[in-house]
Design an enzyme around this catalytic site. Sequence first.
Site, mmCIF file in Angstrom:
data_model
loop_
_atom_site.group_PDB
_atom_site.id
_atom_site.type_symbol
_atom_site.label_atom_id
_atom_site.label_comp_id
_atom_site.label_asym_id
_atom_site.label_seq_id
_atom_site.Cartn_x
_atom_site.Cartn_y
_atom_site.Cartn_z
ATOM 1 N N ASP A 163 17.441 22.113 -12.211
ATOM 2 C CA ASP A 163 16.098 22.634 -12.457
ATOM 3 C C ASP A 163 15.126 22.302 -11.338
ATOM 4 O O ASP A 163 13.968 22.740 -11.356
ATOM 5 C CB ASP A 163 15.556 22.127 -13.796
ATOM 6 C CG ASP A 163 15.447 20.596 -13.867
ATOM 7 O OD1 ASP A 163 15.612 19.934 -12.820
ATOM 8 O OD2 ASP A 163 15.201 20.081 -14.973
ATOM 9 N N ASP A 182 25.115 11.765 2.609
ATOM 10 C CA ASP A 182 23.870 12.523 2.485
ATOM 11 C C ASP A 182 22.697 11.627 2.120
ATOM 12 O O ASP A 182 21.543 12.086 2.123
ATOM 13 C CB ASP A 182 24.012 13.666 1.471
ATOM 14 C CG ASP A 182 24.498 13.187 0.114
ATOM 15 O OD1 ASP A 182 25.652 12.736 0.037
ATOM 16 O OD2 ASP A 182 23.731 13.260 -0.864
ATOM 17 N N ASP A 213 16.446 7.544 -0.311
ATOM 18 C CA ASP A 213 17.017 7.989 -1.584
ATOM 19 C C ASP A 213 17.277 6.828 -2.543
ATOM 20 O O ASP A 213 18.401 6.364 -2.715
ATOM 21 C CB ASP A 213 18.295 8.803 -1.356
ATOM 22 C CG ASP A 213 17.998 10.151 -0.732
ATOM 23 O OD1 ASP A 213 16.859 10.630 -0.858
ATOM 24 O OD2 ASP A 213 18.899 10.735 -0.113
#
Length: 482
Positions: free
Chosen positions: A119, A246, A256
């Site tokens: 989403d 990543d 992250d």
Amino acid sequence: MMRFINTYARLPESFFERIDPETVAAPALIRLNRDLAARLELDLPGDRTELAEIFTGNRLLPGSEPIAQAYAGHQFGQFVPQLGDGRAHLLGEVENAAGERFDIQLKGSGRTRFSRGGDGRAPLGPVIREYVVSEAMHALGVPTTRALAMAATGRPVFREAELPGAVITRVASGFVRVGTFEYFAARRMEDELRLLADHVIERNHPAARKADNPYLALFEAVCAAQARLMAQWLCLGFVHGVMNTDNTAVSGETIDYGPCAFLDHYDPAMVFSSIDHAGRYAFNQQPTVMAWNLACLGGCLLPLLGPDEATARKTGEAVLERFIPAFTEHYRRGLCRKIGLPADDDSFSLARRLLDLMRDARADFTNTFRALCGAQEAPAAFTGLFAATGEIAAWLDDWLARLDRTGSADAARETMRAANPAFIPRNHRIEAAIRAAEDGDFAPANRLIEVLERPFEDQPEHAEYAAPPLPGERVTHTFCGT
């Protein structure tokens, strides 16, 4: 006055998707990092309603060119050829009057072509966690992305349950990852690979431009930066939780903050991520994993490292072979600073003995080292952290004797106070702040952020934030913010 430069958006369209953030109906500002905004020289309105519009993506700052970056990545060792910013928008790159450049990115700001069915949104909890931990890492002196703002969207997101949604605005010297290089290497897009390497050299490692082989110098610089970073993580008891390629920034910044955590009691094999069942990203595995990630980067750079593959491979392997020794040297120096001694082999051995005793006693990592800062004057406060005092008392005697032999006794206390924080983002404190925020009370999160802005000060009025969790408060699993 803020100036947008947006060099990444000048690269070919294969590097990103041009896409605006999705708007939300009821934005509300939770917190603005005004010190960071001042450093970026952002020309921001004073009205909180207007700020909420900006930091949810409803309104774009002049000069912003939103994009979603493309990248690939190895996730738990398995290669995924296309990942990318599935819920993030790089608003642009700004330069202040001092010539410093920063990327500004919204995270949780809606779908992109990289969303893979998601989403594109973020729950409030992971937004708070990232704000708290990234700003704490900055205050601790660790290279990191930073948090500029967090804002509520006024719309729920659905995971295991319905949760309030939010957006975090992140700032970095660059959001290029090892996985960005993997994206182009996997597609054999050598022209794009070279353009990406040139961009990273210009933005993050400009000294490499002067080398005979700038791309080899780039690889060396990335490896050197990550060696320093891994040592800092281990010296502070930090567990990233999901060190996929990543999630590895070539700038050398921590990036992250998903299932991250700080150790409470010292356990070198500690794993927090709820999905890391095999312990791949355990605390003590982080330098080895980073070496693996850097090997992936080296493989991507092979076309740029030498005139032929054999020469390039040999050259790249020689760089990689220096990574673990470089990390070990940074770690040796850092660990010796934590016990106030010169960085020699005897001091390093003594420090590792202390870690072994802490592991056996399940002693609190942060509080043990902080108590050692005053152990010359108040040894009982230090030894009292261990249930069995005989071995730790013997260690303390050896430490005191070594301080005398090395002439370090006078300087040791200040050296250690600068290396051993009194406050870290305790996992249970973060969880308590998240629960309160989900009920509409942001005061605990704001207090936690403010205490962590001064981690090396004693702050006796906030002593409870230094306390380890009670048995019922322990957080043993943390979760990704997807």
